[in-house]
Design a protein around this motif. Sequence first.
Motif, short mmCIF file in Angstrom:
data_model
loop_
_atom_site.label_atom_id
_atom_site.label_comp_id
_atom_site.label_asym_id
_atom_site.label_seq_id
_atom_site.Cartn_x
_atom_site.Cartn_y
_atom_site.Cartn_z
N UNK A 170 35.05 -15.62 22.57
CA UNK A 170 35.47 -14.30 22.11
C UNK A 170 34.37 -13.26 22.31
N UNK A 171 33.12 -13.68 22.32
CA UNK A 171 32.04 -12.71 22.57
C UNK A 171 32.15 -12.15 23.99
N UNK A 172 32.39 -13.01 24.97
CA UNK A 172 32.52 -12.52 26.35
C UNK A 172 33.80 -11.71 26.51
N UNK A 173 34.87 -12.09 25.82
CA UNK A 173 36.11 -11.31 25.89
C UNK A 173 35.88 -9.90 25.35
N UNK A 174 35.19 -9.81 24.23
CA UNK A 174 34.95 -8.53 23.56
C UNK A 174 33.99 -7.64 24.37
N UNK A 177 35.16 -8.22 28.95
CA UNK A 177 36.55 -8.10 29.43
C UNK A 177 37.37 -7.26 28.46
N UNK A 178 36.77 -6.16 28.01
CA UNK A 178 37.42 -5.34 26.98
C UNK A 178 38.75 -4.77 27.45
N UNK A 179 38.85 -4.44 28.75
CA UNK A 179 40.10 -3.88 29.25
C UNK A 179 41.24 -4.89 29.16
N UNK A 180 40.93 -6.15 29.48
CA UNK A 180 41.95 -7.21 29.38
C UNK A 180 42.30 -7.46 27.91
N UNK A 181 41.28 -7.53 27.06
CA UNK A 181 41.52 -7.72 25.62
C UNK A 181 42.44 -6.63 25.08
N UNK A 182 42.16 -5.38 25.41
CA UNK A 182 42.95 -4.27 24.88
C UNK A 182 44.38 -4.26 25.44
N UNK A 183 44.51 -4.61 26.72
CA UNK A 183 45.85 -4.63 27.33
C UNK A 183 46.73 -5.69 26.67
N UNK A 207 40.00 -3.19 14.35
CA UNK A 207 38.74 -3.41 13.64
C UNK A 207 38.71 -4.80 13.02
N UNK A 208 39.87 -5.20 12.47
CA UNK A 208 39.97 -6.54 11.89
C UNK A 208 39.83 -7.63 12.93
N UNK A 209 40.32 -7.37 14.13
CA UNK A 209 40.17 -8.33 15.23
C UNK A 209 38.70 -8.51 15.59
N UNK A 210 37.99 -7.42 15.73
CA UNK A 210 36.57 -7.49 16.08
C UNK A 210 35.77 -8.17 14.96
N UNK A 211 36.14 -7.90 13.71
CA UNK A 211 35.49 -8.57 12.58
C UNK A 211 35.66 -10.09 12.68
N UNK A 218 31.16 -17.74 19.24
CA UNK A 218 31.27 -18.83 20.21
C UNK A 218 32.67 -19.42 20.29
N UNK A 219 33.59 -18.89 19.50
CA UNK A 219 34.94 -19.47 19.47
C UNK A 219 35.59 -19.35 20.84
#
Length: 255
Positions: A170-174, A177-183, A207-211, A218-219
């Motif tokens: 999830x760290x690398x996604x956030x 790959x923020x554009x993919x995460x948001x889409x 915000x809750x997702x990022x929290x 590492x998930x």
Amino acid sequence: MKKPIIVIGMGELGSVFARGFLKLGYPVQPVNRSQSMQDIADEIPDPAAVLIAVGEADIHQTLQECPAVWADNLILLQNELLKRDWENTHVTDPTVISVWFEKKKGMDSKVVLPSPVYGQHSKLVFNALSQLDLPCVQLDSQAELTYELVRKNLYILTTNIAGLVVGGNVESLMNQHKDIMNAVADEVLDIQDALTEQQNDRTKLMKGLIEAFEGDLEHKCMGRSAPARLKRALEHAETLNINVPYLHKIAQTHT
């Protein structure tokens, strides 16, 4: 002597809760796949509570088959759960917990966030998890529960579906790959709005997702059930007539 607690499904999560109930002094009666819920209900018609701990793929059938004498005494913990999953059954006002700890075979429970719970048995759940040093928070309203269930769905579906594209954690996604995460998240929330029949607060949910991401950086994004989660999301979108072009694109190229 305390009344027994019924635990339907003694997998990893069911076993965690059973241990907590036992530490509180409650007898625990498990119900496994080979056993009849009705036979046990005939013997124990008035338990302290009934925890349904089957996987999300089995929850609807289990709710349909749940004995009537237990129907107003349930605790539910499944992922991808919303009020619509029980409101058209004979189940009334279940206690619901959004589980934010991960339990895998041979591992201790790993906490991402405190697990929110709402309903008549929320104190029981809180006390049971406290026995195991697992943080839990009791909610005050159905509206708070809806937010928490949608947030968990957003987390589960976004990480799993985006993970089909990018893998990783999830760290690398956030961060990468923020554009993919948001889409993915945007279309997931379109579906959640339709399923809950309301416009959910997207700013608060993101915000809750990022929290939640920050609770365990590492998930891994993609669990083994990711293709099934994408398939269910697309089925909901089709049934509800929601346009989800990005999810369709992922399904065509990554499953």
